[in-house]
Design an enzyme around this catalytic site. Structure first.
Site, mmCIF file in Angstrom:
data_model
loop_
_atom_site.group_PDB
_atom_site.id
_atom_site.type_symbol
_atom_site.label_atom_id
_atom_site.label_comp_id
_atom_site.label_asym_id
_atom_site.label_seq_id
_atom_site.Cartn_x
_atom_site.Cartn_y
_atom_site.Cartn_z
ATOM 1 N N HIS A 16 6.065 15.695 -6.235
ATOM 2 C CA HIS A 16 5.617 14.318 -6.448
ATOM 3 C C HIS A 16 6.507 13.593 -7.472
ATOM 4 C CE1 HIS A 16 2.198 11.568 -8.007
ATOM 5 N NE2 HIS A 16 2.665 11.044 -6.897
ATOM 6 N N HIS A 57 8.448 4.114 -10.026
ATOM 7 C CA HIS A 57 7.047 4.077 -9.596
ATOM 8 C C HIS A 57 6.300 2.825 -10.045
ATOM 9 C CE1 HIS A 57 2.706 4.806 -9.897
ATOM 10 N NE2 HIS A 57 2.886 5.389 -8.724
#
Ligand code: G3P
Ligand code: MG
Length: 257
Positions: A16, A57
């Site tokens: 991730h 992100h």
């Protein structure tokens, strides 16, 4: 092997944001640390002010760069990524927030360089396109991502996902590539027909939304299923046993693939 063939294997682990417990998330170092520790890598992409695809992100640069320490950028608070041109983004450090006591600078990672790395090292990538619809039109976003994938000859090793499902529908008109709809809080109504209408191959959901019945239904209807974010080995085994194809994890790394 292409990405869909990879998904026929059981119990897959996605690193991730790269191996984000071993290196700063979404950096080249995080991609490097993923090698041999995951079946594929997940990273997030969005655009700089002039439309260059970078890996990041958050909507803002505050958490994962040193932007707040540079007075030249004071006028750009709250440091939205889409307010920064590429040359400004290049001047930031993406690593020292992570290493804390042994400050270590990390450069900006562009989508182009991430894809080159994936290709060169024979890896597989889940590219999540952040929802940047408040700053860019869907077509511009999708065209930019498609161009990078085409330019780097990576279409056989990339899965594209997004919480903004319009991107996924558009991508399918431009590229023969697997896609997955991401959801966080609730399932769309009439889930199966909704996914068929989008033309996606898979569905990735928050672990809090997972129920055995919906996983089984999705698999029976031909969709692959991914679950985020799973950092417990016990929970990952429960999910795999239900039929989940892969989990996104910050810490469940494999020793060697
Ligand atoms: O794609 C799974 C996961 O990355 C979605 O959540 O917020 O970590 O990008 P987020
Ligand atoms: Mg993500």
């Amino acid at each position: 092997m292409n990405f869909l063939e990879l998904l026929s294997r059981p119990e897959l682990i996605a690193a991730h944001r790269g191996a984000n417990s071993l290196a700063p998330e979404n950096t080249l170092s995080a991609l490097k640390k993923s090698i041999g520790r995951a079946d594929f890598i997940e990273i997030d992409t969005q655009l700089s002010k002039e439309g260059i695809a970078i890996i990041m992100h958050d909507d803002t640069l505050l958490r994962t760069t040193n932007v707040s320490q540079l007075s030249e950028f004071d006028s750009k608070k709250p440091y939205k990524v889409s307010d920064f041109i590429y040359d400004e983004l290049k001047r930031l450090d993406y690593g020292s927030w992570f290493y804390r006591d042994k400050a270590q600078a990390e450069p900006l990672l562009t989508l182009h360089d991430a894809l080159i790395f994936i290709k060169k090292n024979n890896l597989f990538l889940n590219l999540e396109i952040k929802d940047i619809s408040s700053a860019f039109g869907d077509k511009e976003v999708v065209d930019t991502v498609v161009k990078e994938i085409n330019d780097t000859l990576c279409s056989d090793r990339v899965l594209v996902s997004s919480f903004r499902h319009e991107y996924l529908k558009l991508i399918k008109t431009k590229l023969h590539i697997p896609t997955a709809a991401l959801v966080e809080d609730a399932h769309p109504k009439e889930l199966i027909s909704y996914l068929r209408e989008l033309g996606v191959d898979g569905y990735c959901l928050n672990d809090e939304l997972v129920h055995r019945g919906s996983v089984e239904m999705l698999r029976e209807e031909g969709f692959f299923v991914g679950v985020y974010t799973v950092n417990s080995a016990i929970r990952s085994h429960e999910l795999f046993e239900m039929g989940v194809n892969f989990v996104f994890s910050d810490s469940l790394y494999k020793d060697k693939i």
